[in-house]
Design an enzyme around this catalytic site. Sequence first.
Site, short mmCIF file in Angstrom:
data_model
loop_
_atom_site.label_atom_id
_atom_site.label_comp_id
_atom_site.label_asym_id
_atom_site.label_seq_id
_atom_site.Cartn_x
_atom_site.Cartn_y
_atom_site.Cartn_z
N ASP A 320 0.86 -1.17 0.00
CA ASP A 320 0.00 0.00 0.00
C ASP A 320 0.92 1.24 0.00
OD1 ASP A 320 -3.24 0.45 1.58
OD2 ASP A 320 -2.11 1.77 0.24
N GLU A 511 -10.66 6.68 4.28
CA GLU A 511 -9.71 6.01 5.17
C GLU A 511 -9.86 6.50 6.62
OE1 GLU A 511 -6.53 5.87 1.50
OE2 GLU A 511 -5.84 5.22 3.45
#
Length: 616
Positions: A320, A511
Amino acid sequence: MKVRSVVTVSLIGLLALSGCSPEPTVDPAPSDGIDRSYLDSSLPLETRVEVLLSQMTQAEKLGQMTQVEEDSLEPGDVALLNLGSVLHGGGGLQGASDAAAWKATVLEHQREAMEDTRLGIPLLYGIDAVHGFGGMDGATVFPHQIGLGAANDPELMTQIGHATAQELAAVGIRWNFAPVLAMPGDIRWGRTYETYSQDPDVVASLGTAYLRGLQGSDLADPSTVLATPKHFVGDGATVYGTSTQIIQVPYLLDQGDAPADPALLEGSLLPPYRAAIDAGARSIMASFSSWGGEKVHGDATLLTDTLRGELGFTGFVVSDWGGCDQVAAKTGFEKVAQCVNAGVDMVMTPFDGEGFQSSLEMAVSRGDVSQARIDEAVSRILTVKFQMGLFDGPVDPAVPTDVVGSAEHRELARRAVQESQVLLSNDGVLPIGPEVRTIAVVGDAADDMGVQAGGWTRSWQGDVGPVIPGTTIAEGIQQRAGADVLVTVGMPDSGQVDLCIAAAGEVPYAEGMGDSTTLALPGLTVLDELGDRCASTVLVVVTGRPVLITNTVDRVDAVVVAWLPGTAGEGIADTLFGDVPFTGTLPVNWPRNLDQVPTAPDGEEYLFPIGFGLTG
Ligand code: GLC
């Protein structure tokens, strides 16, 4: 000349003599000494990988393992760093963001990779088109996954995957960092809306259906797109308050720590990935989160023993966004070494491709990372690139850009919105009947495309306001009500209203910046402003997760959850007016209060349980 290319030349010679000359492949004796038989699509895939890998310099190998952010690139960087991949991390380009601008940007990077480097290895350009390509003006923006979980229609998911792939491939993008295969254990998580459901079977069913839509029946087809199930593993199983990440705000759940529970892993978390791998997943993204206190990005037990040994994954693992920087090792090259040794093959190092490459080079020179591991990672990446036909097709995409935002795709988005609507309560006010002559659509989500679309759209975090073209809830109601019904956006200056439709929405987020402490929905205050001017009131909740409406349900005549519907706001009017029945069901438990989060105490009922949804 390489031994292998001599063999290739004699083989071509023999075939030519025998009269069955092979398709013209490549120059068997080039002046630069490069054996370009890896460009010969008639050769076995393994041979092509081997021929290419055997000629690559270490710099070229480390380049294939490097993924850099679009906004950090200068002209020439793709060739300078031998980049294997470029991504754009959420949202639009810095300049224009229509299809033409995206196509020009992506194709120039691809041209540079294929024409300005020694071996001409094509790039993989990756994007988060998690609900359609929200960062491209005019693209079809579908409901976010949570709404599609409420629809729970695998055939629809496959069509959405296919439509999304077409709109991406039209501008040369062949890699989508989707679907998320997490289950939201704690719905306060800012990524709940990126998940399908708390039911792993639904996640597996819809995630694989979407993957099949993206990848089609043959990834070599230039109109297909590589899927990336993410984030392996346990991203949605973290414990509230365990995150140490701070990006503008302290994260609470996102990137936190999940207890290393083998039963949870085997029983819930792995099955969706097993299904995705069986369905043809060729890349998987590692999770920022930790498992039993260890960052997944540095955990070889999960990324290698489990993902490859137990699940048999043979594609490549991508990190990521700077995920390797978070592992426990101390220095830069030790972190890179831990991450690559754990099983990350391609590192998303958004702004420091050069630093990553020198760290990895040092790790190899010190023996902290073996050359065999480098070659293994590069082989996995090259294998997927060959499988996708990236070496074999023209740089210019085969899909015309008029597919972007096409009428067909917009109708599909409308259907997705219709099927995702969940009717939680109704005292008979729905469907809206011909007796209704005046409608007031009120609230912060009544006429706001940004609220409807949520995060991962025109920007990473999303914004309120007219961020992208589309149909708002109010516009959809105005279009459907017709000329005989007076529809106002906001309350009329005076008088009674037959029907008030109060649309309350979450302010967009993404997020951990969306991790919630309250599950409050401030927009509910609009109900306090209506007084007794509404003969009936319908509440439409525009949200990425359950929010606290316990004390609101009895104040209104019906409650509909619209989730984050995207551009096709007209799909909400279709169900409110009864043109399409309500068929959606809750993909997650809807709590009465925060004591029921992450789960309700034994014996307590949720306000509405997973699977609930009225028809009609
Ligand atoms: C983000 C997300 C991930 C996304 C990546 C690239 O931080 O965690 O889901 O694919 O970065 O934008």
